[in-house]
Design a protein around this motif. Structure first.
Motif, PDB file in Angstrom:
ATOM      1  N   GLY A  68       0.328  14.475 -47.450  1.00 46.84           N
ATOM      2  CA  GLY A  68       0.931  15.800 -47.424  1.00 46.84           C
ATOM      3  C   GLY A  68       1.069  16.398 -46.040  1.00 46.84           C
ATOM      4  N   TYR A  69       0.837  15.628 -45.009  1.00 45.57           N
ATOM      5  CA  TYR A  69       0.875  16.170 -43.636  1.00 45.57           C
ATOM      6  C   TYR A  69       2.295  16.567 -43.225  1.00 45.57           C
ATOM      7  N   GLU A  70       2.404  17.706 -42.569  1.00 44.07           N
ATOM      8  CA  GLU A  70       3.644  18.175 -41.958  1.00 44.07           C
ATOM      9  C   GLU A  70       3.315  18.656 -40.565  1.00 44.07           C
ATOM     10  N   ALA A  71       4.099  18.215 -39.596  1.00 42.64           N
ATOM     11  CA  ALA A  71       3.842  18.583 -38.205  1.00 42.64           C
ATOM     12  C   ALA A  71       3.895  20.098 -38.035  1.00 42.64           C
ATOM     13  N   GLY A  72       2.930  20.633 -37.305  1.00 40.70           N
ATOM     14  CA  GLY A  72       2.906  22.055 -36.986  1.00 40.70           C
ATOM     15  C   GLY A  72       2.236  22.941 -38.013  1.00 40.70           C
ATOM     16  N   GLN A  73       1.795  22.358 -39.141  1.00 35.96           N
ATOM     17  CA  GLN A  73       1.169  23.194 -40.154  1.00 35.96           C
ATOM     18  C   GLN A  73      -0.239  23.616 -39.741  1.00 35.96           C
ATOM     19  N   GLU A  74      -0.742  24.650 -40.381  1.00 34.89           N
ATOM     20  CA  GLU A  74      -2.069  25.153 -40.064  1.00 34.89           C
ATOM     21  C   GLU A  74      -3.138  24.108 -40.407  1.00 34.89           C
ATOM     22  N   PRO A  75      -4.164  24.001 -39.576  1.00 37.51           N
ATOM     23  CA  PRO A  75      -5.273  23.105 -39.914  1.00 37.51           C
ATOM     24  C   PRO A  75      -6.140  23.705 -41.016  1.00 37.51           C
ATOM     25  N   THR A  76      -7.165  22.978 -41.403  1.00 35.91           N
ATOM     26  CA  THR A  76      -8.105  23.459 -42.397  1.00 35.91           C
ATOM     27  C   THR A  76      -8.623  24.834 -42.006  1.00 35.91           C
ATOM     28  N   LEU A  77      -8.647  25.744 -42.973  1.00 36.18           N
ATOM     29  CA  LEU A  77      -9.065  27.113 -42.692  1.00 36.18           C
ATOM     30  C   LEU A  77     -10.495  27.176 -42.179  1.00 36.18           C
ATOM     31  N   GLN A  78     -11.370  26.331 -42.743  1.00 33.68           N
ATOM     32  CA  GLN A  78     -12.779  26.335 -42.363  1.00 33.68           C
ATOM     33  C   GLN A  78     -13.205  24.930 -41.936  1.00 33.68           C
ATOM     34  N   LEU A  79     -14.449  24.789 -41.560  1.00 35.84           N
ATOM     35  CA  LEU A  79     -14.960  23.517 -41.062  1.00 35.84           C
ATOM     36  C   LEU A  79     -15.846  22.837 -42.094  1.00 35.84           C
ATOM     37  N   THR A  80     -15.931  21.521 -41.985  1.00 35.14           N
ATOM     38  CA  THR A  80     -16.909  20.791 -42.783  1.00 35.14           C
ATOM     39  C   THR A  80     -18.292  21.036 -42.200  1.00 35.14           C
ATOM     40  N   ARG A  81     -19.299  20.769 -42.993  1.00 35.66           N
ATOM     41  CA  ARG A  81     -20.668  20.963 -42.516  1.00 35.66           C
ATOM     42  C   ARG A  81     -20.977  20.053 -41.335  1.00 35.66           C
ATOM     43  N   LEU A  82     -20.494  18.809 -41.388  1.00 34.75           N
ATOM     44  CA  LEU A  82     -20.763  17.875 -40.298  1.00 34.75           C
ATOM     45  C   LEU A  82     -20.152  18.366 -38.991  1.00 34.75           C
ATOM     46  N   ASP A  83     -18.894  18.819 -39.024  1.00 33.90           N
ATOM     47  CA  ASP A  83     -18.247  19.290 -37.805  1.00 33.90           C
ATOM     48  C   ASP A  83     -18.919  20.546 -37.272  1.00 33.90           C
ATOM     49  N   ALA A  84     -19.260  21.463 -38.170  1.00 30.30           N
ATOM     50  CA  ALA A  84     -19.916  22.696 -37.737  1.00 30.30           C
ATOM     51  C   ALA A  84     -21.263  22.391 -37.085  1.00 30.30           C
ATOM     52  N   GLN A  85     -22.035  21.474 -37.678  1.00 28.65           N
ATOM     53  CA  GLN A  85     -23.333  21.134 -37.100  1.00 28.65           C
ATOM     54  C   GLN A  85     -23.184  20.396 -35.773  1.00 28.65           C
TER      55      GLN A  85
END
Length: 434
Positions: A68-85
């Protein structure tokens, strides 16, 4: 001379009471409608932390799969726990916070009390310093408390009033379900508008009742609230585990200078590149780092139709202004004889112009007071509604002065044409017709 012109204005109003009332209503209704809408817009579109809003950044990373990827679209609104940590551990910003909302039951602490459903914020240690939550007693927890999953809580001012009658509750024990927590701090009254640090639990919600370390809440498996988005099948009970393909954590970073902000943005891009090389991220690097006001604009915190309502309200004021011009002009033409006599007795064109402007200004101040009353009534009606921001709207000192200033300006603008027309009256012609 101003006092004399003011006396003439009062005499003119008494001589045409019906016309005066009509002009007052016209100005009052226009000002009341426009200021009611402007007051709501003022509350909803304000900067919740003006002296450092350009230093606080909401962070987004695109962890979604290529499907479902489209160039220029907004990224994930929030972060995963792994990325946040990961970001929190590397601590590349001046301050950084990972957090999420939740809800817990607080057991009674005194006879006669009932259990309390408390809106809760699970956050890392920098939360209070980053968002400048004011403390009345004690302080927040430390990074060491985060690491130790310390069972400590900070209470809001209202929660401390409800549970402990406003007394110093530091060191007291709270039972959250069957878990005991120690109170280490109490906030002073605090309600940022909008609720910018977490828009997923309500854009205009009050601040939370309780605050505790994120690590503690997760370790005890406390439930969370807000948006929760997953992109792969997995057991529901593991959704909050490290490595789960779910985005549910808000992440904010503080950078005190533009150079630091730029460096942090580059760090995020590098982090995204590394995660893609490791096979976790599939999409091209798509990082967003938005300051507070940019974040609020992107999130469309101000209702979409409010801007249109504001334009319509000021359009109505313009219509009222045109009607007032017509009424003042009609009144001026009726007084041509009076003006001719004054000119024949030596009054200059400038004096006549000033006289009619003072009359318009006096009318405007009276209309402004009526507009202020109508604005108050309009805001009272809004507060009776069910909108989430209804309880927030009101007239502060700035809006009060703006209301009176707008009424005065509108009346002076309306009085320009009649005043100019009055000073063009030819004395000889008017005396001849008397």
């Amino acid at each position: 001379m101003l006092s004399y012109y003011f006396e003439l204005a009062l005499r003119s109003f008494k001589a045409a009471k019906g016309l005066t009332v009509l002009m007052l209503l016209t100005i009052g209704l226009g000002v009341g409608a426009s200021m009611t809408t402007l007051a709501i817009f003022h509350v909803l579109s304000g900067d919740p932390i003006p002296h450092k809003s350009d230093q606080l950044f909401n962070i987004q990373l695109d962890a979604w799969p290529m499907r479902g990827y489209e160039a220029g679209q907004e990224p994930t609104l929030q972060l995963t726990r792994l990325d946040a940590q990961n970001l929190l551990r590397e601590a590349k910003a001046d301050r950084q916070v990972m957090m999420v909302g939740g809800g817990l039951i607080v057991e009674p602490v005194a006879p006669g009390q009932s259990a309390m459903q408390a809106r809760t914020r699970y956050a890392s240690a920098d939360f209070f310093a980053m968002f400048e939550a004011p403390f009345a007693l004690g302080s927040g927890w430390t990074a060491a408390d985060d690491a130790a999953e310390a069972r400590v809580v900070v209470l809001s001012h209202s929660t401390n009033e409800r549970l402990f009658g406003g007394a110093d509750s530091r060191g007291k024990i709270l039972q959250l379900g069957d878990k005991a927590f120690r109170v280490i701090g109490v906030l002073a009254p605090w309600r940022p508008v909008p609720h910018y640090y977490d828009l997923t639990t309500g854009k205009f919600n009050p601040a939370e009742d309780l605050y505790m370390p994120f690590s503690t809440a997760i370790g005890l498996k406390f439930g969370s609230s807000g948006n929760f988005n997953c992109w792969a099948d997995h057991p529901p009970e593991t959704s909050r585990d490290v490595g789960a393909p779910c985005a549910w954590i808000q992440y904010w970073a503080e950078a005190s200078t533009p150079a630091k902000a730029q460096a942090y943005l580059q760090y995020l891009k590098n982090y995204s590149d590394l995660q893609r090389q490791a096979g976790r991220f599939e999409r091209p690097t798509n990082v967003r780092m938005r300051a507070v006001m940019d974040w609020l604009a992107t999130s469309k915190v101000v209702p979409a139709d409010l801007g249109l309502q504001l334009w319509l309200a000021f359009g109505f004021l313009a219509v009222c202004l045109v009607n007032t011009v017509s009424l003042l002009l009609a009144k001026c033409l009726r007084r041509s004889g009076e003006i001719g006599v004054r000119r024949a007795l030596g009054a200059s064109r400038r004096a006549i112009f000033a006289q009619f402007l003072v009359e318009a200004g006096t009318l405007g101040l009276a209309g402004g007071l009526l507009g202020l009353l109508l604005t108050w009534l309009g805001l009272w009606a809004v507060r009776q509604g069910s909108n989430p921001y209804a309880a927030l709207v009101g007239l502060d000192g700035t809006m009060l002065l703006t209301t009176l200033g707008l009424a005065l300006l509108a009346s002076l603008l309306a009085g320009l044409l009649p005043a100019w027309r009055a000073c063009q009256v030819t004395p000889a012609l008017q005396l001849k017709t008397q």
